[in-house]
Design a protein around this motif. Structure first.
Motif, PDB file in Angstrom:
ATOM      1  N   LEU A 159      42.577  40.659  35.283  1.00 30.73           N
ATOM      2  CA  LEU A 159      41.183  41.065  35.402  1.00 30.73           C
ATOM      3  C   LEU A 159      40.656  40.631  36.764  1.00 30.73           C
ATOM      4  N   TRP A 160      39.772  41.445  37.323  1.00 31.86           N
ATOM      5  CA  TRP A 160      39.055  41.075  38.546  1.00 31.86           C
ATOM      6  C   TRP A 160      37.571  40.987  38.210  1.00 31.86           C
ATOM      7  N   THR A 191      43.797  47.350  37.719  1.00 32.46           N
ATOM      8  CA  THR A 191      43.489  46.717  36.420  1.00 32.46           C
ATOM      9  C   THR A 191      41.977  46.738  36.212  1.00 32.46           C
ATOM     10  N   LYS A 192      41.528  46.040  35.170  1.00 39.18           N
ATOM     11  CA  LYS A 192      40.099  46.084  34.825  1.00 39.18           C
ATOM     12  C   LYS A 192      39.258  45.282  35.821  1.00 39.18           C
ATOM     13  N   GLY A 278      36.999  55.043  32.770  1.00 38.58           N
ATOM     14  CA  GLY A 278      36.845  54.150  33.911  1.00 38.58           C
ATOM     15  C   GLY A 278      37.427  52.769  33.633  1.00 38.58           C
ATOM     16  N   ASN A 279      37.806  52.062  34.702  1.00 43.36           N
ATOM     17  CA  ASN A 279      38.355  50.707  34.557  1.00 43.36           C
ATOM     18  C   ASN A 279      37.317  49.645  34.899  1.00 43.36           C
ATOM     19  N   GLN A 280      36.050  50.047  35.012  1.00 48.93           N
ATOM     20  CA  GLN A 280      35.027  49.118  35.481  1.00 48.93           C
ATOM     21  C   GLN A 280      33.893  48.994  34.460  1.00 48.93           C
ATOM     22  N   ARG A 281      33.301  47.779  34.441  1.00 48.70           N
ATOM     23  CA  ARG A 281      32.104  47.531  33.638  1.00 48.70           C
ATOM     24  C   ARG A 281      31.237  46.545  34.419  1.00 48.70           C
ATOM     25  N   TYR A 282      29.978  46.460  34.076  1.00 50.23           N
ATOM     26  CA  TYR A 282      29.139  45.439  34.716  1.00 50.23           C
ATOM     27  C   TYR A 282      28.409  44.628  33.655  1.00 50.23           C
TER      28      TYR A 282
END
Ligand SMILES: [Ca+2]
Length: 308
Positions: A159-160, A191-192, A278-282
């Protein structure tokens, strides 16, 4: 059922420890979390060109009893800014690195460190520009790994967590100061990703820093910077990276947005697009009560002294 936590969380910290001082606070609480057994610090890399920044990070590592931690710094084109504290911390406090000239390349530190980790385990925490991560993704095989950079990340990084962006839209410093690096890194990251946006870091922390011993480089850096208490962008990001990622949602930590991606404009401003693929969340900003709890946790961690 108890929350699932991986303890300690193995973290590689990527910092622009130069223009703002919240990077110092972030590294300090990361050491405190390591002392508590919640985090393992794999390495610290600097993404800013200020020559004293890696030595400043080294002094903090030394103070917290981890003077042997790998430290690297960015090579090639990068953002470089003046600092109100890095040179003073480097010169006033003891440490391992003796001069800015001898600091290893951040890319070497990244590749050597990641190659040695179990697959799918490492957590990258970026609290500065994305220059190093762009360089990592673009790197080729070397003595540490037969994998090219993107494949090495895909293999080793779970994870990043990125302090970057503003949600649902805005223009945030870590992104716009090296927009091209951000654009390339976000497009290629395999990765995520969880973004800790500008709005999540507005709580004030460090009000009691002057109660630390005068021998504390954390207190000294904040005093040189001249803002006590101060905003908490990098500290919130680091706290989340350790305590937020393995817990259930009832623990008072951030809820996350739906999956999506963060498009960037040429000036580094961002928007947000929901996308199930998508591989992104906030992070969704906590309410006032939730934020007060997080601020209190950070303040307690900031006041922890080394357990030597
Ligand atoms: Ca920073």
């Amino acid at each position: 059922m108890p929350p699932i936590r991986e303890i300690p969380v193995p973290i590689l910290l990527d910092t622009d420890m130069e223009s703002d001082v919240d990077d110092v606070g972030a590294l300090a609480i990361l050491h405190a979390l390591a002392d508590l057994g919640e985090a393992e610090i794999l390495a610290v890399v600097v993404c800013a060109g200020n020559p004293w920044s890696p030595l400043c990070a080294d002094r903090l590592n030394h103070y917290f009893g981890r003077g042997e931690l790998p430290v690297g710094t960015v090579r090639g084109p990068c953002v470089s800014r003046e600092s109100k504290y890095t040179r003073q911390i480097a010169e006033e406090f003891p440490g391992r690195l003796t001069s800015p000239d001898g600091v290893p390349d951040a890319l070497t530190v990244y590749r050597r460190t990641l190659a040695a980790q179990p697959d799918g385990s490492a957590v990258v925490v970026s609290i500065g520009y994305l220059t190093n991560l762009r360089n990592l993704l673009a790197s080729g095989p070397d003595e540490f790994s037969d994998l090219a950079g993107r494949e090495l990340v895909a293999r080793k990084v779970r994870l990043w967590i990125c302090m970057g962006g503003q949600f649902p839209s805005g223009r945030e410093y870590n992104i716009y100061m090296d927009t091209e690096a951000a654009r390339q890194t976000l497009a290629e990251w395999p990765t995520k990703i969880v973004f800790s946006g500008w709005e999540s870091g507005l709580g004030q922390t460090g009000a009691r820093l002057r109660e630390l011993p005068i021998t504390s480089p954390v207190r000294r850096a904040y005093e040189l910077y001249g803002r006590i208490p101060h905003k908490s962008w990098d500290l919130m990001t680091t706290l989340y990276a350790v305590r937020g990622i393995g817990r259930d949602r009832s623990g008072g930590y951030w809820d996350l947005s739906p999956r999506g991606r963060m498009p960037l404009a040429p000036d580094g401003s961002n928007t947000w697009q929901d996308d199930p693929a998508g591989n992104q969340r906030y992070q969704l900003c906590p309410d006032e009560q939730g934020m007060a709890k997080l601020v209190a946790e950070i303040d307690d961690l900031l006041m922890r002294q080394p357990t030597l």
